[in-house]
Every structure is written in C-alpha cells, then in structure tokens.
Design an enzyme around this catalytic site. Structure first.
Site, PDB file in Angstrom:
ATOM      1  N   LYS A   1      63.415  15.096 -12.841  1.00  0.00           N
ATOM      2  CA  LYS A   1      63.596  16.382 -12.155  1.00  0.00           C
ATOM      3  C   LYS A   1      63.992  17.435 -13.186  1.00  0.00           C
ATOM      4  CE  LYS A   1      67.118  18.090  -9.038  1.00  0.00           C
ATOM      5  NZ  LYS A   1      67.830  17.770  -7.799  1.00  0.00           N
TER       6      LYS A   1
HETATM    7  C1  5RP Z   1      72.729  18.920  -8.296  1.00  0.00           C
HETATM    8  C2  5RP Z   1      71.337  18.546  -8.072  1.00  0.00           C
HETATM    9  C3  5RP Z   1      70.664  19.137  -6.901  1.00  0.00           C
HETATM   10  O1  5RP Z   1      70.121  18.082  -6.183  1.00  0.00           O
HETATM   11  C4  5RP Z   1      69.601  20.064  -7.365  1.00  0.00           C
HETATM   12  O2  5RP Z   1      70.196  21.116  -8.067  1.00  0.00           O
HETATM   13  C5  5RP Z   1      68.648  20.525  -6.283  1.00  0.00           C
HETATM   14  O3  5RP Z   1      69.209  21.445  -5.504  1.00  0.00           O
HETATM   15  P1  5RP Z   1      68.904  23.003  -5.619  1.00  0.00           P
HETATM   16  O4  5RP Z   1      67.470  23.181  -5.164  1.00  0.00           O
HETATM   17  O5  5RP Z   1      69.880  23.642  -4.700  1.00  0.00           O
HETATM   18  O6  5RP Z   1      69.048  23.401  -7.055  1.00  0.00           O
HETATM   19  O7  5RP Z   1      70.751  17.805  -8.795  1.00  0.00           O
HETATM   20  O8  5RP Z   1      73.089  18.590  -9.560  1.00  0.00           O
END
Ligand code: 5RP
Length: 293
Positions: free
Chosen positions: A203
């Site tokens: 991610k």
């Molecule tokens: C927190 C994360 C969250 O899952 C990620 O940031 C996704 O959420 P958003 O779309 O609100 O950024 O990994 O560390």
C-alpha cells in the site's frame, strides 16, 4: 460399501479438452500457494483484478478519529459495499458482525501513538491470532527513511516469514514521515523494498507525477491509501488516476467515512475501481445516490 460399479470404464475423460491452466488474476502472484491465492481472492475481485478496501484502522494510533467514533453506527452499514475491511483486532472482535464474509486485512503493527515517534512500531498481533480471526491478510507499517526504519522492515519480514508458514498474505504499508518528500522517487524506493523483502502486496500513496513508474517498478500489486479528506471530486479523480496508472485498487478510509454521504461515496469509488467510471461520471453517481436518501 465401496462402489465397485463406479470404477468401470464408462467415464468421459474429455480427452480432446486440455485441462484449464489459467494464470492467477494478480501480478507477481502466480507462484504463491493455493491458500495464499484463495485469501487474495477474498480481497481482489477476480473479474476486475482490483479491490476497494475500506480502511478503518486509524484508531490504533489516532484514537477515535472523526467518522470512526461509533464503528457500529458509521461503518457497519458500509461493509456490504467493501471488498475488504482493514481494521484492528479490537474493532473486529468488538464491533464487526462475524457474518461479514468478505476479506479482513488485520492491522498487525502498532505501539506509538500520534504523541510519539510513529516509526517506533512493533508487531502487535501474532500470526496465530490472525489465523484464529480467519483473516485474508495481515498489514504492517514500513517506515522507509524513518528513525526506526530497520525495526519496521524487520517487523514486516518477520510477519512475512510467519505468513508464508501458514499461507497468510502480508500487506506492506509504506508510511511516509512528515519530514520526507512524497514523490515518485520515494514511493518507488519504499514500495520496491517492501516487495523485494516479501510483502505479498503493497500500500502506498498516489503521487500526481510519475505514479505509473511506482506501479511498474513494484512487482506485486499496489493499492493506494486515500490520505486526508479531500473534496469528493478530487478523491474520485485520485482513485481513477491510480487504477488507470497501474494500481490494483484503493485502501481508502477518511475519504469515505468522512464524506458527507459515505455510502454514496464508497459506491462511487467502487464504480471507478471496478467499472472504470470516469471521475465526472462517478461524481454524477455520487450525487444521485446521495440524493436518494
Ligand atoms: C493508517 C493506515 C490507514 O489504513 C490508511 O492511511 C488508509 O486510510 P486513509 O485513506 O484515511 O489514509 O494505514 O496508518
């Protein structure tokens, strides 16, 4: 009693039809074992090869984030529109109905709160507990360039070893410290390190300049985080560009649950990710769904 009649030479073996040997629908994943692929299939839709993960794990370091104060009221109604839920084990056990049948990606790292140095995380959930919770994958934060970079990379590699033992995919989450520049060069570095060291998928954040090179140089699927709340047209445009430029979907939180119409928003995001709707069309869909209330 054994069915001795059933073994007579009366079966049709379809000798003129070779057995299907289709590649798996995710890049870089053909060599994975069946259980691992089966779990990934519970995250990524086989038709589009993409996913809409709903991220609600923010409380593990941010506490009761806006929109997540009451998971039972604000998030559970959205679940039917998500391919996958990303959350902590505390929220899963306390607030998510066990009848939820889509994939769960379990937040597996943690430690410091927003009041402290965030890269100082440890593995906060055992693989055994993930298996007990029947998760589709475990997620771990990796802080490339962070103060505790090596520790966070080691958290991921330990989790990957444990996941490989039991067939549980590991999502490497590239976390960008405030002091670091969020550009394609950094994202290429961070995502590639995660993939090289064994993350099943990664991610990262979308970057407007050069995201194609981030996706192309990462040999496993990439999903993008949504980041801070944006106006809906901008969030839908970001999701559209990300998947058009090589992302295998989104792992979106605040841009869904902080939207003025979260159900309309997740459905519009789905249409972008799975059906290739353009941002303007997705905005029309959002407005139509929003006004249906
Ligand atoms: C927190 C994360 C969250 O899952 C990620 O940031 C996704 O959420 P958003 O779309 O609100 O950024 O990994 O560390």
């Amino acid at each position: 009693m054994a069915d001795t009649d059933g073994v007579q030479e009366t079966h049709d073996y379809h000798l003129d039809t070779p057995m299907k040997n289709e590649p798996f629908h995710l890049k870089g994943c053909n060599a994975l074992d069946w259980g691992m692929k089966n779990r990934l299939g519970n995250i990524f839709d086989a038709r589009s090869g993409r996913t809409v993960m709903l991220a609600v794990d923010h409380g593990y370091f941010m506490g009761p984030t806006t929109g997540l104060e009451r998971i039972d009221i604000n998030i559970v109604p959205l679940l039917e529109h998500a391919d996958t839920l990303m959350c902590t084990r505390g929220i899963l056990r306390s607030s998510i109905p066990p009848t939820f049948n889509q994939g769960v990606v379990l937040r597996a790292s943690g430690g410091p709160s927003i009041l402290k140095e965030l890269s100082n995380e440890e593995i906060a959930v055992s693989m055994e507990d993930g298996i007990r919770l029947n998760v589709a994958a475990m997620a771990v934060q990796v802080f490339i360039g962070g103060e505790f970079e090596t520790r966070s990379v080691h958290n991921m590699t330990r989790l990957v070893d444990a996941g490989n033992r039991y067939g549980i995919p590991v999502l490497g989450v590239t976390a960008v410290g405030k002091e670091l520049v969020r550009d394609a060069k950094y994202m290429r570095l961070a995502t590639r390190i995660c993939a090289e060291l064994g993350a099943t998928y990664v991610k990262t954040y979308y970057v407007a300049e050069g995201f194609e090179s981030v996706a192309a140089s990462c040999p496993v699927p990439i999903v993008i985080a949504g980041g801070k709340k944006l106006p809906e047209p901008e969030a839908l445009t970001m999701a559209y560009r990300a998947v058009q430029e090589g992302a295998s979907g989104v792992d979106m939180g605040r841009n869904i649950f902080q939207s003025e119409a979260p159900t309309a928003m997740i459905r519009a995001v789905r249409a972008v990710v799975h059906d290739g709707l353009r941002p303007a069309e997705a905005m029309d869909l959002f407005n139509t769904l929003k006004n249906q209330k």
